[in-house]
Design a protein around this motif. Structure first.
Motif, PDB file in Angstrom:
ATOM      1  N   HIS B  96     -38.993  49.037 -45.429  1.00  0.00           N
ATOM      2  CA  HIS B  96     -39.186  50.471 -45.652  1.00  0.00           C
ATOM      3  C   HIS B  96     -40.495  50.907 -44.989  1.00  0.00           C
ATOM      4  N   SER B  97     -40.459  50.952 -43.688  1.00  0.00           N
ATOM      5  CA  SER B  97     -41.648  51.327 -42.915  1.00  0.00           C
ATOM      6  C   SER B  97     -41.506  52.769 -42.476  1.00  0.00           C
ATOM      7  N   SER B  98     -42.558  53.278 -41.895  1.00  0.00           N
ATOM      8  CA  SER B  98     -42.492  54.647 -41.381  1.00  0.00           C
ATOM      9  C   SER B  98     -41.428  54.746 -40.295  1.00  0.00           C
ATOM     10  N   PHE B  99     -41.227  53.658 -39.601  1.00  0.00           N
ATOM     11  CA  PHE B  99     -40.181  53.605 -38.571  1.00  0.00           C
ATOM     12  C   PHE B  99     -38.804  53.755 -39.209  1.00  0.00           C
ATOM     13  N   MET B 101     -38.110  54.902 -42.128  1.00  0.00           N
ATOM     14  CA  MET B 101     -37.962  56.197 -42.823  1.00  0.00           C
ATOM     15  C   MET B 101     -37.509  57.294 -41.871  1.00  0.00           C
ATOM     16  N   ASP B 102     -37.911  57.152 -40.602  1.00  0.00           N
ATOM     17  CA  ASP B 102     -37.534  58.158 -39.614  1.00  0.00           C
ATOM     18  C   ASP B 102     -36.111  57.913 -39.101  1.00  0.00           C
ATOM     19  N   THR B 117     -33.069  53.420 -50.143  1.00  0.00           N
ATOM     20  CA  THR B 117     -34.331  53.067 -49.480  1.00  0.00           C
ATOM     21  C   THR B 117     -35.342  52.491 -50.461  1.00  0.00           C
ATOM     22  N   ASP B 118     -36.308  51.838 -49.900  1.00  0.00           N
ATOM     23  CA  ASP B 118     -37.520  51.444 -50.625  1.00  0.00           C
ATOM     24  C   ASP B 118     -37.206  50.607 -51.865  1.00  0.00           C
TER      25      ASP B 118
ATOM     26  N   SER C 126     -37.106  58.752 -52.680  1.00  0.00           N
ATOM     27  CA  SER C 126     -36.333  58.045 -51.657  1.00  0.00           C
ATOM     28  C   SER C 126     -36.864  58.367 -50.262  1.00  0.00           C
ATOM     29  N   HIS C 128     -35.623  60.273 -48.017  1.00  0.00           N
ATOM     30  CA  HIS C 128     -34.675  60.350 -46.905  1.00  0.00           C
ATOM     31  C   HIS C 128     -33.818  61.599 -46.858  1.00  0.00           C
ATOM     32  N   HIS C 141     -35.622  65.672 -35.770  1.00  0.00           N
ATOM     33  CA  HIS C 141     -36.494  65.662 -36.939  1.00  0.00           C
ATOM     34  C   HIS C 141     -37.661  64.722 -36.705  1.00  0.00           C
ATOM     35  N   THR C 143     -40.309  62.589 -39.561  1.00  0.00           N
ATOM     36  CA  THR C 143     -40.712  62.414 -40.959  1.00  0.00           C
ATOM     37  C   THR C 143     -42.197  62.117 -41.030  1.00  0.00           C
ATOM     38  N   LEU C 144     -42.754  62.233 -42.229  1.00  0.00           N
ATOM     39  CA  LEU C 144     -44.148  61.839 -42.501  1.00  0.00           C
ATOM     40  C   LEU C 144     -45.138  62.562 -41.594  1.00  0.00           C
ATOM     41  N   ARG C 159     -46.913  61.883 -36.674  1.00  0.00           N
ATOM     42  CA  ARG C 159     -46.395  61.187 -37.856  1.00  0.00           C
ATOM     43  C   ARG C 159     -47.413  60.164 -38.298  1.00  0.00           C
ATOM     44  N   GLU C 160     -47.464  59.936 -39.586  1.00  0.00           N
ATOM     45  CA  GLU C 160     -48.383  58.921 -40.058  1.00  0.00           C
ATOM     46  C   GLU C 160     -47.660  57.581 -40.192  1.00  0.00           C
ATOM     47  N   LEU C 161     -48.119  56.604 -39.410  1.00  0.00           N
ATOM     48  CA  LEU C 161     -47.541  55.257 -39.525  1.00  0.00           C
ATOM     49  C   LEU C 161     -48.422  54.420 -40.445  1.00  0.00           C
ATOM     50  N   GLU C 162     -48.214  53.132 -40.425  1.00  0.00           N
ATOM     51  CA  GLU C 162     -49.011  52.240 -41.244  1.00  0.00           C
ATOM     52  C   GLU C 162     -50.386  52.035 -40.608  1.00  0.00           C
TER      53      GLU C 162
END
Lengths: 393, 327, 259, 452
Positions: B96-99, B101-102, B117-118, C126, C128, C141, C143-144, C159-162
């Motif tokens: 469940h990474s930002s990748f 999630m997109d 998810t998650d 979730s 999503h 789209h 996200t984040l 977008r905000e990643l890790e």
């Protein structure tokens, strides 16, 4: 920017910034405005705030977080109003509250103020703690719910939720029980009194709280109210009548003074200490009740009463008004008003600093710790002192 | 069910930790149900990753394509959709990474397949796959089952599945994949790394970390003071960055830094998993928070239930006293 | 620029001990809880209002929920939304897929260049729903989203990643974004503003108004059970007044060789 | 990050420096008609050492430093005309010493008049200092720096005459002491060492006063105010002369003002009298009212309006509200006492021409050696037209002072220019040399007294 609605647009320029507002009743120092005492930049004086507000109204400066902090650092202690020599002095604090209202309407207020107000909207208290926990303070006290007793004992948010406030709420309850006063409380149905909400400039929220509280009190047939907090006392005594809520409102010190005088409360257990007393702004300057707390202390055997240099309408605010017990815009320095105040209390040689307000209690007790004065000075609410004098465990 | 497919994620020449984590989980689930575990990795120069993955996967699918070099949702959606149609895996598993999630929500819509998810747990029950999610910010758990579907999509929470050493020696299969057209409506412009402008919290032995419990930016002063007497630096949780009180380089957690200090002192931090994931490597954790039920207390060694603004000044004094005595 | 903001109402569960599981084990006990707007959605509304203030156009707030959910729409209207639509259906615990289908139907009726969602919700989290809706609508789209700049026909987002990394995109409009906290500082919504917003129109629609029926919307995932999370190990608690706890902690830290 | 800001933070700490618009706005304003000018930084130091560091920094970076105490001079003396650092000295607020027997107090530069008054009342009730008519926030140091006068001016002269010693941070950062304290002999006298009095009257352009020793005087048990009025302004000089001859007054002020209308045109006297006993009071009253002013009362030229005991702090700021406007400014001057009638008449004309209710006042300094005469012009801060009128009236009044043969007291830029135009060339030249020697980089309150 246009703040055409600003109620005091035709008068706010009349502040000359002479600085009388910074002093106590004599001229002993310029630190009786809590925000100015804390920061010592002209911007934080009452005059500075008024000039900045006007500059903001006139578009000479923009709204900023810093401007919001400066305005919200006003604790509504009313020192400026008492000291300003000019005829519009009755409105200078209202000007400040109106300026905060402008910020509230635009939604631009310090984050802690936003949290404070949203917490009240949601949970009826500034801490954001669940409404369901409002009555936790009374566990095991045997205090009854209000159902037509003589007095409604209104506890308020600090008394209901703050650990130290809860202790005083309980003790006052026990003192009233001991004196045989007929009273009840609202428990989880109690809601915020709104006094600080008003001082934070959230007028409509205040109106809603006042209307709801008045309706609730009237629905229960309440006629007499005794409050733990001077803040509640102020709102209920001075503002609720504007919402058709005319009650016989007493601060608890007024009720206790009467009970002691007429023999209803036996304080012969005494309290051996050298005690000084800090006037809470909402009992003192706002309502000019300076005598009841002093009369109680003087009536207790063993109390050796001494005044601080700044007292009565010259008292220095603890820095907790205007929501600042929560916002804490004035904390974090030895110049914080609460710390200045406990140093002043220490100078009297007193070993107990008596207060009559749960906000002052928490502010000053924290200050005693911050100053490392625990061995010299203890902060006690008058309810606790009376509790001891009438031998309540 | 035929197989479980784990889609691995990589960036900056590194396979994501969470990919190993879900791969381990995938291996376990596959073993339990005697299924084949597949892993897929795409991009350029990916042979080394593929080799890594064979330690867990029975089969590693590699797709050499420079449009898949970066973990971007659109091209990967096309690839994974293609793989699902071709391979028909029973479960597609990703971190469940930002990748993810997109990517996975649109993928699930495109293919009309269920998605959860998650997840913090994935398990078999009577031959069906069930998942557990953490809801209400960690205050409750909910388990879910899936409607009948050839394939289901699951993403697993970062840090939730321990990596178990892979014992397999799977084989590698390269699949040809070409994009029909380029995506012209959404243009990837590059990355922006938050630069550490002075303070590198990952190098600190002592971290005094603050959350929204400090209420006001101004209160950072006393926290800085505490960090000073402890010889550490100040870090924070996400809300503190959101409020603009500290720069994001000080943030600990999923979207911030991962830290492993000797002491982690959490002040007014509730301990949402996104934060905890970044600090659970600390050797000693102390939490101070008003809410006795705050989740941070279940990762801390010591806890104080109180207002940080009351404890911290006292702590500064006490530490200074103790230091004074020894010096 | 015409913007649609999809927002929701959630219970205030910031205090851990207020969460209790309903006897059905399919929900938490909600009757004694206070409710609020989803945290992320405050940032959504702020971002939307800022865009509207800068670029003009319309802002419509949409939610799906029972009557009480009007509350979050009133906030949106008070902040500057021009109109608000509530789909009168409780779907809060349903498969986000179903929610996405409903929202798609609403959004299609409205003019829009940009659709905004919160990156996730405080209740189920979730994260999503937004991207699902984008896929159904057939628009791009991201996200984040933590930074957002809009032009007439396109937007630049990060977008905000890790691990403190941001990812930049330029996206053609119409598009859908899910907004992360920290993208702005949401303003305070005054009670006066909310009262005034009572004058603004708030449209209520049913599923049938949208040509949908709940029966036809079959969920793909099913909530089986809710439980409180298992108790993990707990910290050793130091108790007492701040002076005492601070003193004990200082000693522990000293003994551990921290200083 | 601005390196100067950072350097200031390093000196005084984060909370005592600001470069934010709010502080810069407030410190750009004088309370009078002077056009505002923003500083770049507002700084509130707490010690002489911090001030030294700030001044050294300012020299290195060539940044102006504008010191201010109460900031109540009204003449723009603390407006940062060239930007730089507004140095608010009010945190330097310790009363360091009161020497009861030698009757002096040593105070830091931020100690306000009110603070010293109150401190003496509480701790040394038989001592007092000469308190000016400014609001109590005005500082002791600021007042002596501008040669102020207070309510003991009649017997003892200017407050600057009461200075026993000074500590100064020079424009180059060194600390100097002047007076007996400079040789370590306590703060009891300014005399008789070689005269280096370079710091009073210079509006902070030659250094920053950090400590002052100020003389204290006996505070008698009863202090009160007698009021007297005459119709004819021509009588004022001789009445002042006669009153000072009695040597029994503490303060003599004559004034006339347009408000209230029935009193307009009358010349009022307030005469402060002090006594330790009823007997002494009675005796002094008799000498003043019967023996000295009796003839005017008997002839009907003057009237006794009564005596009340207790000194009320003058609330000059009330003048600011005369036009419902939050503002006034005055021209102060040091004049021969016999110019009073002309000062009154011409001042009233100027006021009336500018449509401002007139207020004029003359305070006797010394044994009628001079008087401080002031013309006050109220304006409405919210109405720029009235501000402009007041400013014009002030300039005309500056011209008038010199025309009538007086000197302008704490002149603003316009008045300074007039003074410098008339200054003896050799004096001007010496001032130039002094200024260049003390402040080679020209950082101290630039704009004021720009002799070079």
């Amino acid at each position: 920017m246009t703040l055409t609605n600003f109620r005091y647009g035709d008068v706010i320029h009349r502040c000359f910034r002479c600085g009388y507002c910074k002093f106590p009743i004599n001229w002993m120092d310029v630190n009786n405005c809590p925000a100015y005492a804390r920061f010592r930049m002209e911007t934080y004086s009452c005059g500075g705030r008024l000039w900045l507000t006007r500059a903001w109204l006139e578009g000479e400066i923009e709204w900023s977080d810093h401007l919001a902090d400066i305005l919200y650092s006003c604790t509504a202690c009313k020192n400026c109003e008492v000291k300003c020599p000019l005829s519009f002095n009755i409105d200078i604090l209202n000007m400040m509250i109106a300026a905060k209202s402008e910020m509230v309407e635009r939604g631009e207020i310090p984050s802690a103020a936003k949290e404070f107000l949203e917490n009240i909207q949601r949970q009826g208290n500034p801490y954001g703690t669940s409404r369901e926990k409002r009555d936790e303070w009374m566990e095991g006290t045997g205090i009854e719910a209000y159902q037509g007793q003589e007095y409604l004992y209104y506890v308020g948010c600090v008394g209901s939720y703050d650990t130290r406030g809860q202790e005083t709420a309980r003790l006052l309850g026990k003192v009233l029980q001991k004196a045989g006063v007929s009273f009840g409380v609202l428990g989880n149905d109690e809601n915020c009194d709104g006094n600080e909400v008003r001082n934070l400039g959230e007028e409509t929220l205040f109106e809603m709280l006042a209307e709801d509280n008045v309706a609730q009190f009237q629905g229960l047939g309440v006629q007499k109210i005794v409050t733990l907090s001077p803040h509640s006392y102020n709102a209920m005594k001075n503002d609720y009548p504007g919402f058709n809520g005319v009650f016989d409102v007493l601060h608890y010190t007024q009720l206790l003074q009467e009970l002691i005088r007429n023999g209803g409360l036996d304080v012969s257990g005494g309290y051996n200490a050298k005690v000084t007393y800090h006037d809470p702004c909402f009992l003192g300057r706002w309502n000019e009740e300076y005598d009841a707390p002093r009369a109680i202390l003087r009536a207790i055997p063993g109390v050796q009463f001494v005044e601080m240099a700044r007292n009565r309408n010259g008292a220095l605010c603890c820095g907790g008004g205007g929501g600042n017990f929560y916002l804490d815009l004035l904390g974090g320095s030895e110049d914080s008003p609460a710390r200045r105040r406990v140093r002043e209390a220490c100078e009297t040689g007193a070993n107990v600093l008596a207060v009559a307000c749960p906000n002052c209690l928490t502010m000053l007790e924290d200050a005693v710790k911050a100053e490392g004065l625990e061995n010299k000075l203890t902060v006690r609410d008058i309810s606790e002192i009376v509790g001891e004098a009438c031998v309540i465990k | 069910m035929s197989s479980i497919l784990v889609v691995a994620e990589h960036r900056n020449q590194t396979l994501a930790d969470v990919s190993y984590q879900v791969l381990s989980k995938g291996r376990q689930l596959a073993d339990q149900a005697q299924m084949e575990l597949l892993a897929a990795v795409a991009g350029v120069d990916i042979d080394a990753y593929a080799k890594e993955l064979t330690r867990w996967a029975d089969r590693v699918i590699i797709v050499n394509n420079d449009q898949l070099e970066e973990p971007l949702a659109e091209p990967y959606q096309k690839l994974i959709a293609h793989l699902i149609r071709e391979i028909r895996p029973g479960i597609v598993l990703m971190g469940h990474s930002s990748f993810a999630m997109d990517l996975v929500p649109s993928l699930s819509v495109e293919l009309g397949i269920p998605l959860v998810t998650d997840c913090v747990d994935i398990f078999w029950q009577n031959g069906d796959i069930l998942v557990t999610r953490s809801i209400y910010n960690g205050k409750a758990n909910a388990s879910y089952s899936f409607a009948q579907s050839e394939t289901i999509l699951i993403t697993g929470r970062v840090g939730e599945f321990p990596v178990e050493e892979g014992q397999r020696q799977g084989w590698i299969e390269e699949i040809e994949f070409a994009f029909e057209e380029e995506c012209d409506y959404k243009k990837f412009e590059g990355y922006l790394e938050v630069e550490a402008a002075g303070v590198d919290i990952t190098q600190a032995e002592v971290l005094v970390s603050v959350g929204r419990g400090i209420k006001e930016k101004k209160n950072l002063e006393i926290v800085e003071e505490l960090a000073r007497v402890l010889g550490g630096v100040v870090s924070c949780s996400r809300p503190v960055v959101d409020y603009g009180w500290l720069p994001s380089e000080r943030q600990v957690g999923l979207s911030g830094k991962t830290v492993q200090p000797k002491l982690y002192l959490g002040l007014g931090i509730s301990g949402a998993f996104q934060h905890v994931v970044g600090m659970k490597g600390a050797r000693m954790t102390v939490a101070i928070n008003k809410d006795a039920k705050a989740p941070i207390f279940s990762v801390a060694n010591y806890g104080i239930v109180d207002d940080v603004l009351k404890v911290v000044p006292a702590l500064v004094n006490k530490i200074s006293e103790l230091k004074g005595r020894t010096e | 620029m015409d913007i649609i903001a999809c927002i929701k109402r959630v219970p205030d569960t910031s205090e851990a001990d207020v969460v209790k599981i309903d006897p059905s084990q399919k929900d938490i006990e909600k009757d004694r809880l206070a409710f609020k707007i989803n945290d992320w959605d405050e940032y959504v509304l702020e971002a939307a209002v800022q865009l509207k203030e800068k670029l003009g156009g319309t802002l419509t707030a949409v939610t799906i929920g029972p009557k009480e959910w009007d509350e979050v729409l009133r906030r949106a209207l008070a902040m500057g939304a021009d109109s608000a639509i509530r789909i009168d259906q409780d779907v809060s615990a349903d498969d986000p897929h179903i929610v996405a289908i409903i929202l798609d139907k609403v959004i299609r009726r409205l003019p829009y260049d940009l659709v905004l969602f919160g990156a996730q919700s405080e209740d189920f989290g979730s994260g999503h729903l937004g991207a699902m809706v984008a896929e159904i609508l057939g628009i791009p789209h991201a996200t984040l989203v933590i930074n957002l700049e809009a032009e007439e026909k396109k937007i630049h987002v990060q977008r905000e990643l890790e691990a403190g990394t941001l990812q930049s995109y330029t996206i053609d409009l119409p598009a859908l974004l899910t907004i992360h906290t920290g993208i702005n500082q949401p303003r305070y919504i005054s009670m006066g503003g909310i009262r005034r917003a009572m004058q603004k129109e708030l449209q209520v629609m049913s599923l049938s108004d949208l040509g949908l029926s709940l029966d036809a919307l079959t969920p793909m995932v099913k909530l089986e059970e809710m439980r409180l999370p298992p108790k993990g190990k707990e910290a050793e608690l130091i108790t007492g007044a701040p002076e005492e706890t601070a003193g004990q902690l200082a000693k522990i830290l000293k003994d551990a060789g921290i200083f | 990050m601005d390196p100067i800001y950072q350097a200031l933070v390093d000196i005084v700490g984060q909370e005592h420096v600001s470069n934010q618009p709010e502080e810069l706005f407030i410190y750009s304003y004088d309370l009078g008609t002077t056009e505002p000018h923003r500083p770049d930084y507002a700084v509130t130091p707490r010690s002489t050492e911090e001030i030294q560091e700030i001044v050294k920094l300012a020299n290195r970076e060539k940044v102006p430093v504008v010191p201010l105490g109460g900031g109540l001079s009204l003449a723009g003396l603390a407006v940062p005309f060239r930007g730089g650092i507004a140095l608010d000295l009010k945190r330097m607020d310790s009363i360091l010493e009161v020497n009861e027997k030698a009757r002096y107090a040593v105070v830091e530069c931020g100690v306000s008049q009110g603070q010293l008054t109150s401190y003496l009342e509480r701790n040394y009730p038989h001592l007092t200092h000469s308190e000016p008519g400014a609001p109590p926030t005005a500082t002791i140091a600021g007042n002596v720096a501008i040669h102020g006068q207070g309510d003991l001016a009649q017997p003892y002269g200017f407050n600057s005459d009461m200075v026993n010693g000074l500590e100064i941070v020079l424009p180059t950062g060194e600390v100097c002491k002047f007076g007996s304290c400079s040789i370590g002999s306590g703060w009891f006298t300014q005399h008789p060492l070689p005269d280096v009095g370079l710091f009073l009257g210079w509006s902070g352009t030659t250094g920053i006063i950090t400590k002052v020793s100020i003389r204290l005087f006996p505070s008698k048990k009863i202090r009160g105010v007698g009021q007297f009025v005459v119709e004819d302004e021509e009588l004022v000089p001789e009445i002042m002369y006669k009153l000072t001859h009695t040597q029994m007054t503490e303060d003599i002020v004559a004034f006339s003002q347009a408000v209230p209308p029935f009193a307009s045109g009358l010349q009022h006297f307030t005469i402060n009298i002090a006594a330790d006993s009823e007997k002494e009071l009675e005796f002094k009253q008799e000498i003043i009212w019967d023996d000295t002013l009796g003839e005017y009362i008997r002839s009907g030229a003057g009237g006794f309006l009564g005596f009340r005991s207790g000194l009320q702090r003058p609330q000059v700021s009330k003048t600011s509200d005369w036009r419902k406007g939050g503002g006034f400014e005055y021209v102060g001057s040091i004049m021969p006492v016999d110019t009073y009638p002309e000062c009154y008449r011409r001042g009233r004309e100027i006021s009336e021409r500018h449509d401002i209710p007139y207020t004029v006042l003359g305070r006797c300094v010394g044994t009628a050696h001079a008087m401080m005469f002031s013309w006050t012009y109220a304006f409405n801060r919210a109405d720029p037209e009235t501000v402009r009128q007041a400013r014009e009236a002030l300039h005309e009044t500056d011209d008038l002072v010199l025309e009538l043969g007086g000197t302008i007291w704490k002149p603003g830029l316009y008045g300074q220019k007039l003074v410098m135009e008339r200054l003896d060339p050799n004096t001007l030249n010496l001032m130039k040399k002094i200024k260049q020697m003390l402040d080679p980089n020209g950082i101290m309150n630039p704009g004021n007294w720009e002799v070079s």
